[in-house]
Design a protein around this motif. Structure first.
Motif, PDB file in Angstrom:
ATOM      1  N   GLN B 378       0.831  -1.209   0.000  1.00 24.63           N
ATOM      2  CA  GLN B 378       0.000   0.000   0.000  1.00 24.63           C
ATOM      3  C   GLN B 378       0.862   1.253   0.000  1.00 24.63           C
ATOM      4  O   GLN B 378       0.574   2.218  -0.697  1.00 24.63           O
ATOM      5  CB  GLN B 378      -0.888   0.035   1.259  1.00 24.63           C
ATOM      6  CG  GLN B 378      -1.959  -1.022   1.269  1.00 24.63           C
ATOM      7  CD  GLN B 378      -2.873  -0.919   0.076  1.00 24.63           C
ATOM      8  OE1 GLN B 378      -3.216   0.174  -0.369  1.00 24.63           O
ATOM      9  NE2 GLN B 378      -3.251  -2.052  -0.464  1.00 24.63           N
ATOM     10  N   ASN B 379       1.912   1.226   0.816  1.00 26.07           N
ATOM     11  CA  ASN B 379       2.751   2.413   0.922  1.00 26.07           C
ATOM     12  C   ASN B 379       3.564   2.641  -0.341  1.00 26.07           C
ATOM     13  O   ASN B 379       3.800   3.781  -0.731  1.00 26.07           O
ATOM     14  CB  ASN B 379       3.640   2.306   2.155  1.00 26.07           C
ATOM     15  CG  ASN B 379       2.812   2.361   3.430  1.00 26.07           C
ATOM     16  OD1 ASN B 379       1.874   3.139   3.527  1.00 26.07           O
ATOM     17  ND2 ASN B 379       3.121   1.501   4.381  1.00 26.07           N
ATOM     18  N   ARG B 382       1.303   4.266  -2.787  1.00 20.48           N
ATOM     19  CA  ARG B 382       1.151   5.694  -2.472  1.00 20.48           C
ATOM     20  C   ARG B 382       2.401   6.478  -2.843  1.00 20.48           C
ATOM     21  O   ARG B 382       2.342   7.542  -3.437  1.00 20.48           O
ATOM     22  CB  ARG B 382       0.888   5.882  -0.972  1.00 20.48           C
ATOM     23  CG  ARG B 382      -0.517   5.522  -0.549  1.00 20.48           C
ATOM     24  CD  ARG B 382      -0.713   5.775   0.944  1.00 20.48           C
ATOM     25  NE  ARG B 382      -0.753   7.188   1.295  1.00 20.48           N
ATOM     26  CZ  ARG B 382      -1.805   7.968   1.101  1.00 20.48           C
ATOM     27  NH1 ARG B 382      -2.896   7.499   0.556  1.00 20.48           N
ATOM     28  NH2 ARG B 382      -1.776   9.242   1.453  1.00 20.48           N
ATOM     29  N   ARG B 386       2.743   9.285  -5.684  1.00 19.70           N
ATOM     30  CA  ARG B 386       3.084  10.670  -5.342  1.00 19.70           C
ATOM     31  C   ARG B 386       4.294  11.147  -6.118  1.00 19.70           C
ATOM     32  O   ARG B 386       4.285  12.240  -6.683  1.00 19.70           O
ATOM     33  CB  ARG B 386       3.366  10.785  -3.849  1.00 19.70           C
ATOM     34  CG  ARG B 386       2.132  10.919  -2.990  1.00 19.70           C
ATOM     35  CD  ARG B 386       2.487  10.817  -1.524  1.00 19.70           C
ATOM     36  NE  ARG B 386       3.015  12.076  -1.007  1.00 19.70           N
ATOM     37  CZ  ARG B 386       2.315  12.884  -0.216  1.00 19.70           C
ATOM     38  NH1 ARG B 386       1.096  12.579   0.123  1.00 19.70           N
ATOM     39  NH2 ARG B 386       2.852  13.986   0.233  1.00 19.70           N
ATOM     40  N   VAL B 392      -3.542   8.101  -7.635  1.00 16.06           N
ATOM     41  CA  VAL B 392      -3.555   6.770  -7.044  1.00 16.06           C
ATOM     42  C   VAL B 392      -4.995   6.330  -6.815  1.00 16.06           C
ATOM     43  O   VAL B 392      -5.821   7.098  -6.355  1.00 16.06           O
ATOM     44  CB  VAL B 392      -2.784   6.780  -5.702  1.00 16.06           C
ATOM     45  CG1 VAL B 392      -2.918   5.450  -4.998  1.00 16.06           C
ATOM     46  CG2 VAL B 392      -1.327   7.098  -5.967  1.00 16.06           C
ATOM     47  N   GLY B 393      -5.254   5.109  -7.153  1.00 13.64           N
ATOM     48  CA  GLY B 393      -6.577   4.552  -6.899  1.00 13.64           C
ATOM     49  C   GLY B 393      -7.611   5.092  -7.855  1.00 13.64           C
ATOM     50  O   GLY B 393      -7.322   5.889  -8.745  1.00 13.64           O
ATOM     51  N   ALA B 397     -10.453  10.984  -5.822  1.00 15.05           N
ATOM     52  CA  ALA B 397      -9.306  11.887  -5.876  1.00 15.05           C
ATOM     53  C   ALA B 397      -9.430  12.817  -7.066  1.00 15.05           C
ATOM     54  O   ALA B 397      -9.843  12.419  -8.130  1.00 15.05           O
ATOM     55  CB  ALA B 397      -8.022  11.092  -5.967  1.00 15.05           C
ATOM     56  N   ALA B 404      -5.704  21.057  -5.540  1.00 17.28           N
ATOM     57  CA  ALA B 404      -4.252  21.056  -5.521  1.00 17.28           C
ATOM     58  C   ALA B 404      -3.707  20.534  -4.203  1.00 17.28           C
ATOM     59  O   ALA B 404      -4.061  21.005  -3.131  1.00 17.28           O
ATOM     60  CB  ALA B 404      -3.733  22.473  -5.754  1.00 17.28           C
ATOM     61  N   ARG B 405      -2.890  19.525  -4.300  1.00 17.68           N
ATOM     62  CA  ARG B 405      -2.234  19.038  -3.099  1.00 17.68           C
ATOM     63  C   ARG B 405      -0.888  19.715  -2.986  1.00 17.68           C
ATOM     64  O   ARG B 405      -0.327  20.173  -3.963  1.00 17.68           O
ATOM     65  CB  ARG B 405      -2.016  17.531  -3.186  1.00 17.68           C
ATOM     66  CG  ARG B 405      -3.299  16.773  -3.399  1.00 17.68           C
ATOM     67  CD  ARG B 405      -2.997  15.300  -3.315  1.00 17.68           C
ATOM     68  NE  ARG B 405      -4.067  14.546  -3.925  1.00 17.68           N
ATOM     69  CZ  ARG B 405      -4.085  13.223  -3.947  1.00 17.68           C
ATOM     70  NH1 ARG B 405      -3.093  12.549  -3.424  1.00 17.68           N
ATOM     71  NH2 ARG B 405      -5.076  12.588  -4.512  1.00 17.68           N
ATOM     72  N   ARG B 406      -0.407  19.720  -1.779  1.00 21.86           N
ATOM     73  CA  ARG B 406       0.930  20.288  -1.608  1.00 21.86           C
ATOM     74  C   ARG B 406       1.937  19.452  -2.367  1.00 21.86           C
ATOM     75  O   ARG B 406       1.841  18.232  -2.389  1.00 21.86           O
ATOM     76  CB  ARG B 406       1.301  20.281  -0.127  1.00 21.86           C
ATOM     77  CG  ARG B 406       0.730  21.444   0.622  1.00 21.86           C
ATOM     78  CD  ARG B 406       1.233  21.410   2.042  1.00 21.86           C
ATOM     79  NE  ARG B 406       0.307  22.139   2.893  1.00 21.86           N
ATOM     80  CZ  ARG B 406       0.332  22.057   4.212  1.00 21.86           C
ATOM     81  NH1 ARG B 406       1.204  21.286   4.797  1.00 21.86           N
ATOM     82  NH2 ARG B 406      -0.504  22.758   4.930  1.00 21.86           N
ATOM     83  N   ARG B 409       7.492  17.162  -0.622  1.00 23.05           N
ATOM     84  CA  ARG B 409       8.739  17.788  -0.189  1.00 23.05           C
ATOM     85  C   ARG B 409       9.907  16.935  -0.649  1.00 23.05           C
ATOM     86  O   ARG B 409       9.913  15.719  -0.467  1.00 23.05           O
ATOM     87  CB  ARG B 409       8.735  17.914   1.327  1.00 23.05           C
ATOM     88  CG  ARG B 409       9.824  18.811   1.858  1.00 23.05           C
ATOM     89  CD  ARG B 409       9.678  18.954   3.345  1.00 23.05           C
ATOM     90  NE  ARG B 409       9.485  17.641   3.963  1.00 23.05           N
ATOM     91  CZ  ARG B 409       9.460  17.481   5.284  1.00 23.05           C
ATOM     92  NH1 ARG B 409       9.584  18.504   6.077  1.00 23.05           N
ATOM     93  NH2 ARG B 409       9.298  16.277   5.789  1.00 23.05           N
TER      94      ARG B 409
END
Lengths: 352, 570
Positions: B378-379, B382, B386, B392-393, B397, B404-406, B409
């Motif tokens: 799962q991770n 993700r 990202r 994803v999925g 979403a 807008a997602r951040r 980083r």
């Protein structure tokens, strides 16, 4: 309507309308004067209120979040910090929301937690805010670790239940997770630091679906609400052992919700006050129970309990889907409810 | 999570639980032109003692037999109604009884319709069988005993799948080079050998498919070797061979059933039937074969000569060393010496490990990870989603307010991977759902020790933790199988790795393995220049390259959800 034999009374101090479909869930922000409600209309409404320990606070709509979830928003939960809100939707996603910092004040979806295959039913933050749990009709419970920048890492996918999981709830001061299911059981989970999350106990006793869970503020008890019309109280009798010590029977229909709050101005008569437990469900009745532990109680002694306040038809003819005590200091006497009539109500409990 | 070594329906949903009931509509053509008599009552459906269905008109003694609805594995693979477990209902199509029924009905070799029975067994299955014996014999010994047993059943050839894996690893490296150096395809490349992962990705994470390697799994490369290469050597048609594989995993049955591995011209599959280690074990028990007893010595001539090298080892992981073969390859083909650093993001979590190859000045040139188990998977989904900026999925979403997602980083922890060895089972293939359960004697002997060592040390009180012993048992048992898999050798991995991993170019005396791999490639792809051996990483002419893709690569398809959750109690 009111039963005057009870030492306390519940008074409705606010009726919050606006949802276009049934209201599922209410959540008090733990640090700010905000109350969140969610609904089958896919929106979340945030109400603000003036903080006052004396006068009943007045509630005004702060904002309505359309969420973008494609189906019912079934549950909402505030992180302990009060800055982040989680939504659980029938569209199988968990949404993570924060208020824009740019001054627009808009609530923005920071992250979407995907993984559940079907309807999410409940979402809960751990006491420290470091973990988030979610559950679904896909029979699974997921544990997520909260990372910076609204990032989440999946820490466990628990496939212990044999049916739909209705509710997840974190212990108030330890990292113990509880889940309740359509399979009539409650499961308790722990993290094994070197491996994964695992189920260490299964609590059986309810004879039908377990809809809701609430830990006692002190953490020594767990309450469960069921389709068998009862509320059961489970007591910690050893570090990892919980046993049913009483069955509360004052509902005529399914009990959909329990909330366990710290009693306001709790006065100990002859034992330790365990707080107030509110229960409600399909019969429209809200019961408030006072629980008390006798001073000479042994490990397995059940607490003493009695109904101290009651409202019939709290949402008219409609089912009551959820109850929540306000967790903020000085406001422990406020109880919010959500009903099939699309309304959220705020009640104040006072001595008669 | 407990595993069963034998086929029962509840054991089949390895890690992914059923979602919805089967939704395949049953079509029945109704050619009946029968006209109802006026006033006749409606018909009803009756079921007779044998389970057949009859449509019976009122007042009649006998009825018309109805066609039984049939759902094939392919229907299931093309549907998202459920994940894995309803397919399990149909997996009986590939069972040890199916193998026996084929063998008993196979005409004698003199007959033109005789099919040559071939058995190919995975090294993880051999390790599972070995671990159940005390003391565990070397894998070569187990293979020899299985070989003897299979011959009593009628199998004419028994192979292990490690040479097929060798070829799969070479092709895997080629594919990675195409993606990394030539920019043909998305990075990170994700391993393609785990059918549970492929099935899950196709059904719930279509956006991951471009990242998944196209390279066939060792099982399917073995299928190609047997049905294309050996058949040619034997001068047989592919459908004159019956190919059975023994695998640690139920989902390998689904993999073998994919239409990509079906030969239309000869109406045959590259792998006709897959049985699990547990099913092979049951087969041996049913036939009274004691794997613990060394078989009577047989003249070696009675065993047919093996065209393939046996039990090749690939240092790294017991799930196939896909990541480690890349590490070796990149290190060997680097103009400067590279150093390898490993990192466990979660201490004591061996199912998630990160590997970085760096130049002497510390610049990372390759970042890979090994990621096993549904949770870690799962991770990875993700993280890859990202980093690559893909959605994803297939949830809501992007339709969410705010949108807008951040931006992610850019930190050291977030640096993107080049490759991830993904396996759905915790512990990898040695812990596959089709492997043998630990013997009760083994559990009895070791559990108390486990309690004494593990639990109080981690600060968890033993009282009331009844489930813990079973959990510990699983993990410890997986370690036993892992030990048997490495056959007394050190699984430790170093750069560069002996024995030689696939090499790129280079001169000198040709390695016999390189030579054989090159011959197989030339035989199968028939390059225009007529060469009898092709170096694995050389480009051939386009037609030969096309044949190479057919032999060693495959495709994936996103399965659209058609399920509407109607009539469900919330």
């Amino acid at each position: 309507m009111m039963d005057l034999d009870f030492p306390y009374k519940l008074t409705c101090i606010a009726e919050l309308s606006g949802h276009e479909d049934r209201a599922w869930n209410v959540a008090w922000n733990p640090t700010k004067p905000l109350l969140a409600t969610c609904s089958a209309d896919k929106s979340v409404r945030l109400y603000s209120y003036a903080f006052s320990t004396s006068d009943p606070p007045a509630f005004t709509l702060h904002t309505s979040i359309p969420t973008g979830h494609s189906k019912t928003v079934r549950a909402v939960a505030w992180a302990p910090s009060g800055t982040t809100l989680a939504t659980a939707s029938f569209d199988a996603n968990i949404g993570i929301w924060e208020r824009e910092e740019d001054g627009s004040g808009e609530w923005e979806c920071m992250s979407l937690l995907e993984g559940h295959e079907t309807e999410c039913k409940s979402v809960a933050w751990s006491a420290s805010g470091a973990l988030l749990a979610s559950c679904s009709r896909d029979k699974t419970v997921w544990v997520w670790e909260v990372h910076p920048d609204a990032d989440f890492e999946c820490m466990g996918v628990l496939m212990e239940h044999s049916q739909d999981v209705k509710c997840v709830a974190w212990h108030p001061n330890e990292e113990i997770l509880a889940s309740a299911s359509y399979d009539d059981t409650i499961k308790l989970y722990l993290d094994d630091p070197s491996e994964d999350w695992f189920c260490f106990a299964t609590l059986t006793g309810h004879t039908s679906t377990v809809w809701a869970l609430a830990w006692a503020p002190g953490g020594g008890y767990l309450a469960s609400a069921s389709d068998d019309c009862t509320v059961r109280i489970w007591k910690r009798i050893a570090e990892h052992q919980w046993e049913c010590v009483c069955v509360l029977e004052e509902h005529g229909r399914t009990v959909y919700s329990v909330s366990w709050g710290a009693a306001q101005n709790a006065k100990s008569t002859d034992g330790e006050n365990l707080g107030w437990l509110a229960s409600a469900g399909g019969d429209g009745r809200i019961n408030v129970w006072e629980l008390e532990e006798a001073p000479d109680a042994t490990v397995k002694t059940p607490p003493k309990y009695k109904v101290i306040a009651r409202i019939e038809n709290g949402h008219g003819e409609s089912d009551i889907n959820h109850l929540a005590w306000c967790p903020r200091e000085g406001l422990e006497g406020l109880l919010a409810s959500a009903g099939d009539d699309g309304l959220a109500r705020v009640w104040k409990i006072e001595a008669v | 999570m407990a595993f069963s070594g034998a086929l029962t329906l509840t054991d089949l949903n390895d890690f992914i639980t059923p979602a919805q009931a089967c939704i395949k509509p049953v079509e029945q053509t109704n050619p009946s032109t029968k006209v109802n008599e006026p006033g006749a009552a409606a018909t009803e459906i009756q079921i007779d003692a044998s389970g057949s269905y009859y449509e019976v008109s009122n007042g009649r003694a006998s009825g018309q037999k109805l066609q039984t609805a049939e759902i094939s594995l392919n229907d299931c693979l093309a549907c998202s109604g459920c994940i894995t477990s309803a397919e399990s209902v149909l997996i009986t199509l590939q069972s040890h009884t199916e193998v026996l029924s084929f063998l008993s009905s196979n005409p004698p070799p003199s007959s033109s319709s005789h099919r040559i029975p071939v058995l190919s067994i995975s090294p993880q299955s051999l390790a599972s069988l070995a671990a159940c014996l005390s003391p565990p014999p070397p894998l070569a010994e187990v293979l020899s005993r299985v070989h003897q047993f299979a011959r009593t059943l009628g199998f004419e050839h028994v192979f292990d799948t490690t040479f097929a894996r060798e070829l799969a690893l070479r092709e895997h490296i080629s594919e990675f080079e195409e993606r990394k150096r030539r920019g043909e395809g998305a990075l990170p490349m994700l391993a393609s050998a785990c059918p549970g992962w492929i099935c899950y990705a196709e059904k719930t994470h279509g956006e991951m498919l471009p990242f998944i390697a196209r390279t066939k799994s060792p099982q399917q490369v073995m299928g190609t070797l047997v049905k294309e290469w050996l058949s040619d050597k034997w001068q047989k048609r592919p459908d004159q061979i019956y190919h059975v594989t023994v695998m640690p995993c139920y989902d390998k049955k689904l993999e073998a059933s994919r239409s990509d591995f079906y030969n239309d011209m000869y109406a045959t599959r590259d792998v006709d039937c897959v049985i699990t280690t547990g099913e092979l074990d049951r087969l041996m028990r049913e036939k009274g074969w004691d794997l613990a007893a060394p078989p009577p010595p047989s003249p070696s001539s009675s065993l047919t000569p093996n065209p393939f090298p046996t039990l090749l080892t690939h240092p790294g992981t017991s799930s196939g060393s896909y990541l480690h073969s890349l590490l070796s390859h990149i290190s060997e083909s680097s103009p400067v010496p590279l150093t390898l650093t490993t990192h466990l993001p979660r201490a004591a979590q061996v199912d998630l490990e990160e590997y970085t190859l760096s130049t002497p000045d510390g610049t990372p040139v390759f970042r890979g990870a090994k990621c096993y188990g549904f949770r870690n998977l799962q991770n990875i989904v993700r993280k890859v989603g990202r980093a690559a900026g893909v959605q994803v999925g297939r949830g809501a979403a992007g339709r969410l307010a705010g949108g807008a997602r951040r931006p992610v980083r850019a930190g050291k922890a977030d640096a993107a991977y080049d490759y991830v060895e993904v396996m759905a089972c915790p512990g990898g293939c040695v812990n596959g759902g089709g492997q043998l359960k630990p013997a009760q004697a083994w559990l009895d002997a070791r559990d108390p020790e486990g309690f004494a060592r593990d639990w109080p040390a981690s600060g968890v009180a033993v009282a009331g933790l009844g489930d813990a012993s079973a959990r510990w048992g699983d993990k410890a048992w997986t370690r036993e199988v892992e030990k048997a898999y490495w056959d007394g050798r050190e699984p430790a991995f170093g750069l560069p790795t002996p024995p030689a991993s696939p090499k790129m170019g280079g001169g000198g005396a040709e390695d016999p393995l390189d030579a054989l791999a090159g011959r197989v490639l030339a035989d199968l792809c028939r390059p225009r220049n007529g060469t009898k051996s092709v170096r694995w990483y050389e480009q051939m002419d386009e037609e030969a390259e096309e044949r190479r893709r057919q032999c060693f690569r495959t495709e994936y398809r996103e399965v659209e959800s058609e399920v509407v959750g109607l009539g469900v109690k919330w």
